[in-house]
Write an enzyme that holds these catalytic residues in place. Structure first.
Site, short mmCIF file in Angstrom:
data_model
loop_
_atom_site.label_atom_id
_atom_site.label_comp_id
_atom_site.label_asym_id
_atom_site.label_seq_id
_atom_site.Cartn_x
_atom_site.Cartn_y
_atom_site.Cartn_z
N CYS A 99 12.20 -2.13 -12.05
CA CYS A 99 11.43 -2.07 -10.80
C CYS A 99 10.03 -2.65 -10.96
O CYS A 99 9.61 -3.50 -10.19
CB CYS A 99 11.33 -0.63 -10.31
SG CYS A 99 12.93 -0.03 -9.77
N HIS A 100 9.29 -2.15 -11.93
CA HIS A 100 7.91 -2.60 -12.06
C HIS A 100 7.55 -2.98 -13.48
O HIS A 100 6.37 -3.01 -13.85
CB HIS A 100 6.95 -1.55 -11.50
CG HIS A 100 7.30 -1.14 -10.10
ND1 HIS A 100 8.03 -0.01 -9.82
CD2 HIS A 100 7.10 -1.75 -8.91
CE1 HIS A 100 8.23 0.06 -8.52
NE2 HIS A 100 7.68 -0.97 -7.94
N GLY A 101 8.59 -3.18 -14.32
CA GLY A 101 8.36 -3.78 -15.64
C GLY A 101 7.74 -2.89 -16.69
O GLY A 101 6.81 -3.31 -17.38
N PRO A 130 3.32 -0.32 -16.27
CA PRO A 130 2.52 0.60 -15.45
C PRO A 130 2.86 2.08 -15.64
O PRO A 130 2.12 2.93 -15.17
CB PRO A 130 2.85 0.17 -14.03
CG PRO A 130 4.21 -0.45 -14.10
CD PRO A 130 4.32 -1.07 -15.46
N TYR A 182 3.21 -3.26 -0.54
CA TYR A 182 3.94 -3.13 -1.81
C TYR A 182 3.32 -4.06 -2.85
O TYR A 182 3.16 -3.69 -4.02
CB TYR A 182 5.41 -3.48 -1.57
CG TYR A 182 6.34 -3.12 -2.69
CD1 TYR A 182 6.46 -1.81 -3.13
CD2 TYR A 182 7.13 -4.09 -3.32
CE1 TYR A 182 7.32 -1.47 -4.15
CE2 TYR A 182 8.01 -3.76 -4.33
CZ TYR A 182 8.10 -2.45 -4.75
OH TYR A 182 8.97 -2.13 -5.76
#
Lengths: 186, 419
Positions: free
Chosen positions: A150-152, A165, B294
């Site tokens: 999703c956000h690495g 993150p 987002y």
């Protein structure tokens, strides 16, 4: 008191304060059930433990089981993975705390503190990325552990956050061995 | 400006009714309400938005007659609507497409307000009510997207609710409370369904306040110059009713195109896969109307600060009337602001596109630059430009501006005729 003369307080003041006090207390007491009904109910809490036999899990294999609606990763780690994880200097860990429910809350995030003593081959942890709740992918990422698409966020072979993150390591749930190969989570 | 209506019903029954509940004189006041005569088609989006709201309410109430809010049946009941229910496919596609159309219209409506300075005194409350409606719309849209219980529904719900886990100390307890469990599950679906049904009626309530607040100062207009006399205005009916109706029909033709020819263009195919709590899709993104926010969330490497930036990007809109220090409303007469405005529009589109791409490489850099400009625009550029800019001369009145434009047009056609 000189300023609080008897004439200043009368029945109206008393009724005003009494009504306000009882009304506010009543409103707070009424609000609480309406708020608390949204918390996990008895049937959700009743599903809070699950058992698993680890014997069939081959070395290098991971299984995912469902515990309280969340995935739990159980990985039979290879010797290389354990070695990799143990050799990481502590100052390279973004989150220095073990996040292991079976340990003290401030236990350092050494590889030993992420597993149960003598069973270090088996890593058991909740497979929910500590960033925003996605399920990380196994055998992936820059540290041979898990990678969240999703956000690495990258996790190492001990499930500790290394890059990205996510703020904390993947949490280890409360679990114990009820026989030599069988664990009970929760 | 509106004042008391001089309307007196002639019919004795109407007279009797109106004396006890002045519905008829209120309706009459609406119809005769003086509107600036230079309003352009950007001013028709208020009416279009009302139509969008009504479409969502009607189709939504009908869909609930066939939908089952339970994790084991929600996905199948949506397929049941699509395949079995008479015209179910149409009603669902109108509702799903309608959400996107609603947001297209609201973004045009908001940018119009920004361009023509419609948020400036005496319309601050009007603007703030609009921002509240926008936030309610985002909440309603988010919860509605969860109801079909596809993969994107589930993981969208999980990621967005997890934003609250960034709150220091109580974050995890708040998220458990929102979920009613230890993950997004049936209790979550049930409460989202309940709130998704409630929010549109809350929107209706705030829309009534929004229209009320509009009717105190009256409409802003493209010149930004206040109405000075009756010469500047025309009655709402038939002038604006006709203009609004024509624009609404054009809008509905575009709407119908998407419903009938591209009903899934604005959605994600992965949401036709039932929700699986153990597998996250490789690439999860929210619906297009949330993408700029987002992108802002993902552009900040810290979890808490990312969430703060994302919510801050919306909250800053509340303060817009006071961040813009210029006394001139319309960007038509503000040469410097106008350039920053168009840069802001491009920035929002760019952020939206960056939000749809994986957060790495060039897109992460673009998202970071876009986020920086987004906040610079509101917090630095708007206050400063108002102080240093020298606005162009404004017309003395709306009437004068309209007459000058007409004279120019007549001159042009006379010149053409002479050639």
């Amino acid at each position: 008191m000189a300023t609080m003369d008897k004439d200043d307080t009368n029945r109206r003041d008393f009724l005003y304060i009494a009504t306000g006090a009882v009304g506010l207390t009543g409103a707070a007491l009424t609000a609480w059930p309406l708020i608390d009904q949204m918390n996990p109910d008895a049937s959700v809490k009743a599903l809070s433990s699950v058992e698993m036999d680890l014997a069939p899990i081959e070395e290098g294999q991971s299984v995912t089981i469902n515990w309280r609606g969340n995935p739990v990763f159980i990985r039979h780690r290879t010797a290389k993975e354990i070695e990799e994880s143990k050799s990481v200097p502590m100052d390279q860990l973004p989150d220095p705390i073990a996040r292991n429910e079976n340990m003290a809350a401030d236990a350092p995030a050494t590889d030993e503190n992420r597993v149960i003593d003598g069973k270090e081959k088996f890593l058991v942890m909740i497979g929910v990325c500590t960033h925003l709740g996605c399920v990380p992918i196994g055998d992936a990422g820059e540290y041979d552990g898990w990678f969240c698409p999703c956000h690495g966020s990258h996790y190492d072979t001990s499930g500790r956050i290394r890059k990205g993150p996510a703020p904390t390591n993947l949490p280890v749930p409360l679990y114990s061995y009820i026989s030599d190969t069988r664990i009970k989570i929760g | 400006m509106s004042g008391h209506s001089t309307y007196q019903p002639k019919n004795p029954v109407a007279k009797w009714f109106d004396a006890q509940l002045p519905l008829l004189s209120t309706a009459n006041e609406f119809m005769t309400f003086p509107t600036p005569k230079n309003l352009n088609y950007l001013w028709t989006f208020g009416g279009i938005l009302t139509i969008c709201l009504v479409i969502q309410l009607i189709t939504g109430i009908v869909l609930v007659m066939h939908y089952t809010p339970h994790t084991s049946m929600a996905f199948d009941s949506v397929e049941h609507i699509m395949r079995d229910v008479n015209y179910g496919w149409l009603i669902r596609y109108v509702h799903a497409t309608g959400a996107s159309m609603f947001f297209i219209a609201v973004y045009i409506h908001m940018l119009r307000g920004l361009y023509y300075g419609s948020y400036k005194a005496p319309r601050e409350i009007l603007w703030i009510l609009g921002v509240i409606i926008y936030i309610l719309m985002m909440a309603a849209g988010f919860m509605g997207y969860v109801l079909p219980w596809g993969q994107m529904s589930f993981w969208g719900a999980k990621v967005i609710t997890n934003l609250f886990s960034a709150i220091p100390f109580v974050g995890d307890a708040v998220v458990t409370w929102l979920w009613g469990g230890f993950s997004v599950d049936n209790p979550t679906l049930n409460r989202f369904f309940s709130l998704h049904y409630l929010l549109p009626f809350m929107i209706v309530g705030v829309v009534i306040l929004h229209v009320w607040a509009l009717h105190i100062p009256g409409n802003n207009n493209p010149t930004g110059v206040s109405v000075k006399s009756g010469q500047d205005t025309v009655p709402f009916h038939p002038y604006m009713t006709m203009k609004d109706a024509f624009a609404a029909i054009c809008f509905l033709i575009v709407f119908a195109f998407f419903v009938f020819y591209q009903p899934n263009y604005l959605g994600h195919p992965i949401n036709y896969v039932p929700a699986d709590p153990l597998v996250t899709p490789a690439h999860i993104v929210p619906e297009w109307y949330y993408l700029p926010f987002y992108a802002i969330l993902r552009s900040v490497p810290d979890k808490l600060m990312g969430v703060v930036a994302m919510f801050g990007a919306i909250i800053v809109l509340f303060f817009l009337p006071w961040l813009d220090t210029s006394k001139v409303r319309s960007a038509v007469y503000r040469p410097i602001f106008k350039q920053f405005f168009w840069l802001f529009v491009i920035d929002c589109l760019l952020l939206g596109y960056a939000g749809s791409q994986p957060a790495e490489g060039i897109w992460l850099i673009i998202a970071r630059a876009g986020t920086a400009y987004y906040f610079l625009f509101f917090l630095v550029i708007l206050p400063l430009v108002g102080l240093i800019e020298s606005p162009r001369p404004r017309p003395a009145s709306i009437s004068e501006d309209v007459l000058a434009k007409n004279a120019r047009k007549a001159g042009d056609s006379a010149a053409q005729a002479a050639e």
